[in-house]
Write a protein that holds these residues in place. Structure first.
Motif, short mmCIF file in Angstrom:
data_model
loop_
_atom_site.label_atom_id
_atom_site.label_comp_id
_atom_site.label_asym_id
_atom_site.label_seq_id
_atom_site.Cartn_x
_atom_site.Cartn_y
_atom_site.Cartn_z
N LEU A 120 0.70 -1.22 -0.29
CA LEU A 120 -0.11 0.16 0.30
C LEU A 120 0.87 1.11 0.01
O LEU A 120 0.42 2.15 -0.57
CB LEU A 120 -0.88 -0.11 1.25
N ASP A 121 1.98 1.43 0.78
CA ASP A 121 2.84 2.41 0.81
C ASP A 121 3.38 2.80 -0.38
O ASP A 121 3.55 3.57 -1.03
CB ASP A 121 3.90 2.16 1.78
N ALA A 122 3.90 1.53 -1.12
CA ALA A 122 4.70 1.81 -2.27
C ALA A 122 3.65 2.16 -3.64
O ALA A 122 3.91 3.18 -4.26
CB ALA A 122 5.13 0.29 -2.99
N VAL A 123 2.42 1.37 -3.47
CA VAL A 123 1.62 1.78 -4.76
C VAL A 123 0.85 3.24 -4.57
O VAL A 123 0.60 4.18 -5.47
CB VAL A 123 0.21 0.87 -4.69
N SER A 124 0.78 3.71 -3.11
CA SER A 124 0.37 4.96 -2.88
C SER A 124 1.27 6.05 -3.47
O SER A 124 0.83 7.23 -3.94
CB SER A 124 0.01 5.23 -1.53
N MET A 125 2.54 5.74 -3.27
CA MET A 125 3.71 6.83 -3.64
C MET A 125 3.38 6.91 -5.36
O MET A 125 3.73 7.92 -5.56
CB MET A 125 4.95 6.45 -3.52
N PRO A 153 0.05 10.98 -6.91
CA PRO A 153 0.26 12.12 -7.90
C PRO A 153 -0.77 11.95 -8.97
O PRO A 153 -1.02 13.04 -9.37
CB PRO A 153 1.59 11.93 -8.30
N ARG A 154 -1.01 10.88 -9.54
CA ARG A 154 -1.91 10.54 -10.63
C ARG A 154 -3.19 10.97 -10.35
O ARG A 154 -4.31 11.59 -11.06
CB ARG A 154 -1.70 9.21 -11.36
N THR A 209 -3.88 -1.28 -5.12
CA THR A 209 -4.24 -0.44 -6.48
C THR A 209 -5.57 -0.34 -6.44
O THR A 209 -6.06 0.97 -6.43
CB THR A 209 -3.93 -0.98 -7.69
N LEU A 210 -6.49 -1.43 -5.91
CA LEU A 210 -8.05 -1.16 -5.80
C LEU A 210 -8.31 -0.40 -4.60
O LEU A 210 -9.34 0.33 -4.84
CB LEU A 210 -8.38 -2.58 -5.78
N ILE A 211 -7.58 -0.53 -3.58
CA ILE A 211 -8.14 0.09 -2.47
C ILE A 211 -7.87 1.41 -2.32
O ILE A 211 -8.92 2.25 -2.08
CB ILE A 211 -7.27 -0.51 -1.14
N LEU A 212 -6.90 1.97 -2.86
CA LEU A 212 -6.62 3.30 -3.19
C LEU A 212 -7.49 4.07 -4.30
O LEU A 212 -7.91 5.17 -4.13
CB LEU A 212 -5.06 3.63 -3.55
N GLY A 213 -7.52 3.03 -5.35
CA GLY A 213 -8.44 3.70 -6.43
C GLY A 213 -9.73 3.88 -5.87
O GLY A 213 -10.51 4.88 -6.37
N THR A 272 -7.06 10.30 -1.71
CA THR A 272 -5.88 9.85 -0.80
C THR A 272 -6.38 10.16 0.73
O THR A 272 -5.55 10.74 1.39
CB THR A 272 -4.88 10.75 -1.10
N ARG A 273 -7.29 9.51 1.24
CA ARG A 273 -7.94 9.49 2.55
C ARG A 273 -6.71 9.44 3.45
O ARG A 273 -5.76 8.68 3.46
CB ARG A 273 -8.92 8.32 2.76
#
Length: 488
Positions: A206-211, A215-216, A271-275, A472-473
Motif C-alpha cells: 500500500l505504501d509503494a502503490v500510494s507513492m 500524484p496521478r 491499487t484497488l483500495i486506493l482507487g 488519498t484519504r
C-alpha cells in the motif's frame, strides 16, 4: 412474568414457544446468527391474545457501565420508532443480554453484573409504553430470567441451555431450510483487516502503490485514467474469482476466504483500495450489484476490506460500504448491516455508508437504488457510443479524406458522459437519491474533500470518496511522505 406462549410464523406453520429455555434456544434462529457480547431486543405483536415476533435490534454491550443508559435508550427508541414507522407498534418486548464470562468470572456473576443494564432496558421500554415481558441473560451455556421470581422455574444458578437446536422453532427452521450462520464474530472476521504476518507485506505494498498512484489521482488530467484502470483491474479479479468453482474453494467461509486471498496479489489489492477512495470510481463499482456480477463483487469487497491493514484502516470504509450494499441488494440484510456498521466504524463520516445503513435498518427496498445505478450505467454506455461515433466521424472529411472534426451542429453539443464527473455521483444527485436519504441531497466534494442501529444524519461533505483529494484519504498518524493528509 408468566411464561406464556409466543408464536412466530414459519413458511407453512406457526410455532409456539412455551418456556424460557425454548425462547433462549430460539434466539440464534430469530437473528440468523449466534449473538456474542450483545444486547438484543425483539418486538412482540399481540394477535388473538398471542405474541408474535416482530422487529429485532442488536447492539454490543458497552464495556463501561456509564454508557449503558444512553445505549438502552438508543436501542429501544430505534426499534420502537422503526416499528411504528412500518405501521406496527409493538405491544411488548423481550430483551436478551448475551455475554461470556471474563477470566475467573462465572456465568452467574455475569448475570448479576448486567442486572442494572436489564433494568435500564425495561425502564427505557416503559417510557415508550412498551413493557418488557421477559429479560434474559445468556452466559456460559446457561440462562437466567430477570423477570421470573420463581426459583423452581428459574433457579439462582441458572438453567442449562441444553443441546443447541432442540427447540421447536429450531426444528421448524431446520425443516424449512433455514440455518444459523455461525457467530457474529465469525461473520465479522470475513471483513476484518488481517493481523497475520502477511499484513506487513500488504501495508508495504500500500505504501509503494500510494507513492506512485496518489500524484496521478491528484492530477485532473490523469485522474480519469486511474479510475478506468481501477475498474478494469477489479473486473479482472472478479473474473478470476468467478472461475474458481465451489468445489475448488472448499467448504465453509474460512477456506473460501483464504482461497480468495490467495488469488489476489498485494499490489493488486493496494491499487484497488486506493482507487476506490474516489467517489465516482466507487459508485461505478457499486453497479456490480446483481446477477452474475454480485457474487464475485461481494467476494472482492470482502477481500479488500481484509487488506486495509495497519495505518490504512480508514480506507476500509469504501470496500466495506460496497460489501454492505451488494449484500443488501442480494437480500442478505444481516451481512449488510454488519458491513455498513463496520464501515462507519472505520470512518464515522462516510456518508454513503450512513445513508445505506439507515435505509437498510428502516426496511426500505433497495430496488430504488438499483434502478438509479442501472440508469447511470445505461447513460454512460449511450454516452460512450455517441463519443465513439463522433470520434469516427472526425477522422475523415466530407470527401472521405482525413480531416478535422466537423463543426457542432445547430441541434446542440454532443451529450456529455454523466459517469465521468468527478464531483457528482449517483448517490449525490437529486434524481438519484438513495433510499433512506430522506430527500437530502448529498453535498458535492470540494478540493479540500473531506455502528449504530440507525444513521444519525448527513456526515461530512464528500464522505469517503472526497473528490480529487478524497482519493488519498489520510491515514491518521501515518504522515508518510508523498501521502497528502485529508481534512478533518
Amino acid at each position: 412474568m408468566a411464561h406464556g406462549a409466543t408464536d412466530t410464523p414459519c413458511p407453512e406453520r406457526q410455532v409456539t414457544l412455551r418456556t424460557p429455555a425454548e425462547l433462549a434456544d430460539a434466539l440464534p434462529y430469530l437473528l440468523g446468527y449466534r449473538p456474542e457480547d450483545s444486547i438484543v431486543l425483539v418486538a412482540l405483536h399481540d394477535k388473538d391474545g398471542r405474541g408474535r415476533f416482530g422487529g429485532r435490534a442488536r447492539l454490543g454491550i458497552p464495556s463501561h457501565a456509564d454508557d449503558w443508559p444512553s445505549v438502552a435508550q438508543q436501542l429501544t427508541h430505534g426499534l420502537v420508532k422503526g416499528s411504528e414507522r412500518r405501521g406496527a407498534l409493538p405491544e411488548s418486548m423481550v430483551a436478551f443480554l448475551c455475554q461470556d464470562p471474563r477470566q475467573g468470572e462465572s456465568g452467574q456473576a455475569v448475570m448479576e453484573r448486567l442486572r442494572p443494564l436489564a433494568q435500564l432496558l425495561r425502564t427505557a421500554c416503559g417510557v415508550l409504553d412498551v413493557p418488557v415481558i421477559e429479560a434474559m441473560c445468556i452466559s456460559d451455556g446457561r440462562f437466567w430470567s430477570y423477570c421470573c421470581p420463581s426459583e423452581h422455574c428459574c433457579p439462582p444458578d441458572g438453567t442449562s441451555m441444553g443441546l443447541p437446536g432442540t427447540s421447536v422453532l429450531a426444528a421448524a427452521a431446520t425443516y424449512a431450510g433455514l440455518q444459523v450462520r455461525g457467530s457474529l464474530r465469525e461473520l465479522r472476521a470475513r471483513l476484518t483487516p488481517w493481523e497475520t504476518e502477511a499484513a506487513s507485506e500488504q501495508e508495504s505494498a500500500l505504501d509503494a502503490v500510494s507513492m506512485a498512484l496518489i500524484p496521478r489521482i491528484l492530477d485532473d488530467e490523469s485522474r480519469a485514467g486511474v479510475a478506468a484502470q481501477t475498474l478494469e483491474l477489479a473486473h479482472q479479479v472478479m473474473r478470476r474469482f468467478a472461475d474458481v468453482t465451489p468445489a475448488a474453494r472448499g467448504t465453509g467461509t474460512l477456506p473460501a476466504d483464504l482461497r480468495d486471498d490467495e488469488l489476489l496479489r498485494h499490489d493488486e489489492a493496494a491499487t484497488l483500495i486506493l482507487g476506490l477512495q474516489d467517489r465516482t470510481t466507487r459508485d461505478r463499482a457499486a453497479e456490480w450489484m446483481e446477477d452474475d456480477e454480485a457474487g464475485p463483487a461481494l467476494r472482492l469487497w470482502r477481500a479488500l476490506a481484509r487488506r486495509c491493514v495497519g495505518s490504512y484502516g480508514e480506507h476500509a470504509a469504501a470496500p466495506l460500504t460496497l460489501a454492505g450494499w451488494v449484500a443488501w441488494s442480494s437480500g442478505d440484510e444481516l451481512e449488510a448491516r454488519e458491513a455498513l456498521a463496520m464501515a462507519l466504524g472505520a470512518d464515522s463520516g462516510y456518508l454513503f455508508a450512513r445513508l445505506l445503513h439507515q435505509a437498510c435498518n428502516e426496511g426500505l427496498d433497495p430496488e430504488s437504488i438499483r434502478r438509479c445505478l442501472r440508469g447511470e450505467r445505461a447513460d454512460r454506455v449511450e454516452g460512450d457510443a455517441v463519443a465513439s461515433s463522433v470520434s469516427s466521424a472526425s477522422s475523415v472529411d466530407a470527401d472521405g479524406r482525413p480531416g478535422c472534426a466537423p463543426a457542432k451542429s445547430p441541434g446542440g453539443p454532443t451529450r456529455r458522459r454523466r459517469g465521468s464527473r468527478a464531483t457528482e455521483s449517483a448517490a449525490d444527485r437529486p434524481g438519484s437519491r438513495s433510499a433512506g436519504a430522506g430527500g437530502t441531497r448529498r453535498p458535492r466534494s470540494t478540493p479540500s474533500g473531506s455502528g449504530a442501529p440507525t444513521a444519525e444524519g448527513p456526515g461530512r461533505a464528500g464522505d469517503g470518496a472526497r473528490g480529487a483529494r478524497g482519493a488519498t484519504r489520510s491515514r491518521r498518524g501515518a504522515g508518510r511522505p508523498g501521502t497528502p493528509k485529508g481534512d478533518t
